[in-house]
Design a protein around this motif. Structure first.
Motif, PDB file in Angstrom:
ATOM      1  N   UNK A  66      -3.746 -29.739  -9.382  1.00 42.89           N
ATOM      2  CA  UNK A  66      -2.572 -30.591  -9.174  1.00 42.89           C
ATOM      3  C   UNK A  66      -2.838 -31.944  -9.829  1.00 42.89           C
ATOM      4  N   UNK A  67      -2.219 -32.191 -10.984  1.00 46.35           N
ATOM      5  CA  UNK A  67      -2.379 -33.433 -11.714  1.00 46.35           C
ATOM      6  C   UNK A  67      -1.028 -33.958 -12.150  1.00 46.35           C
ATOM      7  N   UNK A  68      -1.018 -35.164 -12.724  1.00 45.37           N
ATOM      8  CA  UNK A  68       0.241 -35.771 -13.168  1.00 45.37           C
ATOM      9  C   UNK A  68       0.874 -34.996 -14.316  1.00 45.37           C
ATOM     10  N   UNK A  69       0.045 -34.477 -15.243  1.00 43.27           N
ATOM     11  CA  UNK A  69       0.605 -33.796 -16.408  1.00 43.27           C
ATOM     12  C   UNK A  69       0.857 -32.324 -16.130  1.00 43.27           C
ATOM     13  N   UNK A 112      -9.853 -40.462  -3.498  1.00 44.02           N
ATOM     14  CA  UNK A 112     -10.483 -39.217  -3.045  1.00 44.02           C
ATOM     15  C   UNK A 112      -9.472 -38.069  -2.999  1.00 44.02           C
ATOM     16  N   UNK A 113      -8.298 -38.341  -2.462  1.00 38.63           N
ATOM     17  CA  UNK A 113      -7.324 -37.255  -2.328  1.00 38.63           C
ATOM     18  C   UNK A 113      -6.809 -36.816  -3.696  1.00 38.63           C
ATOM     19  N   UNK A 114      -6.753 -37.732  -4.671  1.00 39.87           N
ATOM     20  CA  UNK A 114      -6.360 -37.325  -6.019  1.00 39.87           C
ATOM     21  C   UNK A 114      -7.409 -36.399  -6.630  1.00 39.87           C
ATOM     22  N   UNK A 115      -8.672 -36.661  -6.373  1.00 40.22           N
ATOM     23  CA  UNK A 115      -9.721 -35.777  -6.864  1.00 40.22           C
ATOM     24  C   UNK A 115      -9.651 -34.425  -6.168  1.00 40.22           C
ATOM     25  N   UNK A 116      -9.344 -34.450  -4.900  1.00 39.43           N
ATOM     26  CA  UNK A 116      -9.185 -33.213  -4.130  1.00 39.43           C
ATOM     27  C   UNK A 116      -8.042 -32.370  -4.703  1.00 39.43           C
ATOM     28  N   UNK A 167      -0.009 -46.613  -6.641  1.00 45.83           N
ATOM     29  CA  UNK A 167      -0.933 -45.497  -6.478  1.00 45.83           C
ATOM     30  C   UNK A 167      -0.491 -44.578  -5.341  1.00 45.83           C
ATOM     31  N   UNK A 168       0.081 -45.167  -4.284  1.00 45.30           N
ATOM     32  CA  UNK A 168       0.586 -44.349  -3.193  1.00 45.30           C
ATOM     33  C   UNK A 168       1.726 -43.454  -3.644  1.00 45.30           C
ATOM     34  N   UNK A 169       2.593 -43.968  -4.510  1.00 42.06           N
ATOM     35  CA  UNK A 169       3.689 -43.151  -5.034  1.00 42.06           C
ATOM     36  C   UNK A 169       3.183 -42.075  -5.991  1.00 42.06           C
ATOM     37  N   UNK A 170       2.082 -42.354  -6.677  1.00 37.36           N
ATOM     38  CA  UNK A 170       1.458 -41.340  -7.525  1.00 37.36           C
ATOM     39  C   UNK A 170       0.953 -40.177  -6.665  1.00 37.36           C
ATOM     40  N   UNK A 171       0.309 -40.519  -5.546  1.00 38.60           N
ATOM     41  CA  UNK A 171      -0.176 -39.474  -4.636  1.00 38.60           C
ATOM     42  C   UNK A 171       1.007 -38.704  -4.043  1.00 38.60           C
ATOM     43  N   UNK A 172       2.081 -39.403  -3.729  1.00 42.79           N
ATOM     44  CA  UNK A 172       3.271 -38.735  -3.194  1.00 42.79           C
ATOM     45  C   UNK A 172       3.782 -37.675  -4.170  1.00 42.79           C
ATOM     46  N   UNK A 173       3.828 -38.014  -5.459  1.00 44.01           N
ATOM     47  CA  UNK A 173       4.277 -37.047  -6.460  1.00 44.01           C
ATOM     48  C   UNK A 173       3.358 -35.828  -6.504  1.00 44.01           C
ATOM     49  N   UNK A 174       2.054 -36.065  -6.346  1.00 42.47           N
ATOM     50  CA  UNK A 174       1.105 -34.949  -6.327  1.00 42.47           C
ATOM     51  C   UNK A 174       1.277 -34.110  -5.066  1.00 42.47           C
ATOM     52  N   UNK A 175       1.539 -34.777  -3.935  1.00 45.89           N
ATOM     53  CA  UNK A 175       1.807 -34.045  -2.692  1.00 45.89           C
ATOM     54  C   UNK A 175       3.037 -33.144  -2.843  1.00 45.89           C
ATOM     55  N   UNK A 176       4.054 -33.640  -3.556  1.00 43.58           N
ATOM     56  CA  UNK A 176       5.255 -32.822  -3.772  1.00 43.58           C
ATOM     57  C   UNK A 176       4.903 -31.565  -4.579  1.00 43.58           C
ATOM     58  N   UNK A 177       4.067 -31.730  -5.610  1.00 44.11           N
ATOM     59  CA  UNK A 177       3.657 -30.580  -6.409  1.00 44.11           C
ATOM     60  C   UNK A 177       2.883 -29.575  -5.554  1.00 44.11           C
ATOM     61  N   UNK A 236     -14.472 -36.336   0.824  1.00 37.80           N
ATOM     62  CA  UNK A 236     -13.866 -36.772   2.084  1.00 37.80           C
ATOM     63  C   UNK A 236     -14.926 -37.422   2.946  1.00 37.80           C
ATOM     64  N   UNK A 237     -14.606 -38.383   3.746  1.00 38.31           N
ATOM     65  CA  UNK A 237     -15.624 -39.073   4.536  1.00 38.31           C
ATOM     66  C   UNK A 237     -16.125 -38.222   5.676  1.00 38.31           C
ATOM     67  N   UNK A 238     -17.408 -38.338   5.959  1.00 42.23           N
ATOM     68  CA  UNK A 238     -18.012 -37.705   7.114  1.00 42.23           C
ATOM     69  C   UNK A 238     -18.400 -38.795   8.088  1.00 42.23           C
ATOM     70  N   UNK A 239     -17.921 -38.674   9.308  1.00 42.62           N
ATOM     71  CA  UNK A 239     -18.162 -39.714  10.290  1.00 42.62           C
ATOM     72  C   UNK A 239     -19.641 -39.831  10.571  1.00 42.62           C
ATOM     73  N   UNK A 240     -20.116 -41.040  10.756  1.00 43.81           N
ATOM     74  CA  UNK A 240     -21.507 -41.291  11.061  1.00 43.81           C
ATOM     75  C   UNK A 240     -21.622 -42.109  12.335  1.00 43.81           C
TER      76      UNK A 240
END
Length: 341
Positions: free
Chosen positions: A338-341, A328-332, A268-278, A1-5
């Motif tokens: 939480x993955x696609x499979x 980044x959020x997919x790695x998180x 890719x946004x819809x992929x993240x949405x599916x992961x958010x649902x999980x 995740x980004x750290x503000x500088x």
């Protein structure tokens, strides 16, 4: 995740030395009201192991945090608020950061203790006859005329026992390898890779069970950086409720809340949405605890999965553009299993 500088202040006062491992903060008044001193071990652990917690704090308080100076064992952090900042406006952010640093220090101590306990368990298994951790079927330490097997083949060294890997077991998701006995016992203690923390199994959180995740789409609302696409709007709605046995204060009521987040309506946004649902189905998106913004206890808070709660403003305001956010959020999420499979 980004750290503000930000840009370092050449006139900033020198750092105060504090006891090792203890994060300290000055009071909200005085010349150092925007400065925080923190142990390097604690800050590095927070930014590397729990970046989402820091991101959530900055999202809720709208504060920017930068490293303004350092000594051998501490960092001096400087806090900023976007103008116009009200008088005393940094106080809530400072209090929230203090609470997060204390929590992180406790987590660091627990992780160190777990690691020591794990090594102790492995030692018990590997030394039934008084042998050493590295001495599996080889000469005793200091014996023999040539280099050890792990010096000849460092890639075959088990990260747990530090000996040559026996009956190699490679974890499927992260591809880290261990002795079969070592990793079996490690996973019995915690179902995560001892090297990278990747979770194995199904993680279930303590998010209140009566919430709803509502999804709508706005084709006429492009996000910065995704101008060719519309926007996915996620609304999380929780009614008031009573804490269960898995929460900090069972039987105590918590108020309801509504949160809104945004994703680009691209593949890719819809992929993240599916992961958010999980993640939501596994009760991982929220938890019940103390708000980092207000210090109020027994409320619903984010639970270390970073969401974009603004359409614009960039990473510092938890909005877009942010070219690496979706990766980044997919790695998180992957770290939580939480993955696609």
């Amino acid at each position: 995740m980004p750290v503000a500088r930000g840009s370092a202040d050449p006139l900033a006062s020198p750092a105060r030395v504090v006891p090792h491992g203890l994060a300290r903060m000055s009071s909200c008044g005085g010349a150092t009201k925007n400065k925080v001193t923190v142990s390097k071990r604690v800050w590095d652990f927070l930014t590397k192991e729990s970046p989402a917690k820091l991101a959530r704090l900055k999202e809720e308080t709208k504060v920017t945090i930068m490293v303004d100076g350092e000594t051998s064992d501490i960092y001096v952090l400087q806090l900023f608020l976007p103008p116009p900042a009200p008088p005393g406006g940094l106080c809530p952010a400072r209090k929230a950061l203090k609470a997060l640093l204390k929590e992180t220090e406790k987590e660091l101590k627990k992780k160190t203790q777990r690691h020591d306990d794990l090594l102790g368990r492995v030692a018990t298994v590997l030394e039934p006859s008084g042998g050493t951790l590295g001495g599996r079927g080889g000469a005793p330490p200091g014996g023999g005329g040539g280099p050890s097997s792990r010096e000849e083949e460092p890639e075959r060294q088990c990260p747990i026992c530090l000996g040559e890997i026996q009956k190699m077991k490679t974890l499927e998701k992260c591809r880290h390898s261990f002795c079969e006995d070592c990793i079996t016992r490690a996973l019995a203690v915690r179902t995560a890779c001892p090297m990278c923390g990747r979770f194995y199994g199904t993680l279930v959180g303590n998010q209140p069970p009566n919430g709803r995740m509502l999804v709508t789409r706005d084709a006429g609302l492009p996000l910065p950086g995704y101008e060719s696409f519309g926007t996915i709007i996620i609304q999380y709605v929780f009614p008031p409720g009573v804490q269960g046995a898995e929460h900090p204060n069972p039987g105590v009521r918590y108020p309801g809340t509504t949160r809104v987040a945004y994703l680009p309506d691209c593949p890719e946004g819809n992929k993240v949405l599916a992961l958010f649902r999980k993640a939501f189905a596994q009760r991982l998106t929220f938890t019940v605890g103390t708000s980092m913004t207000t210090g109020r206890a027994n409320v619903i808070t984010w639970n270390d999965i970073h969401h974009k709660t603004n359409c614009t403003g960039g990473p510092q305001l938890f909005g877009y553009p942010d070219p690496t956010y979706l990766a980044r959020v997919q790695e998180e999420l992957r770290a939580k299993g939480i993955t696609e499979d």
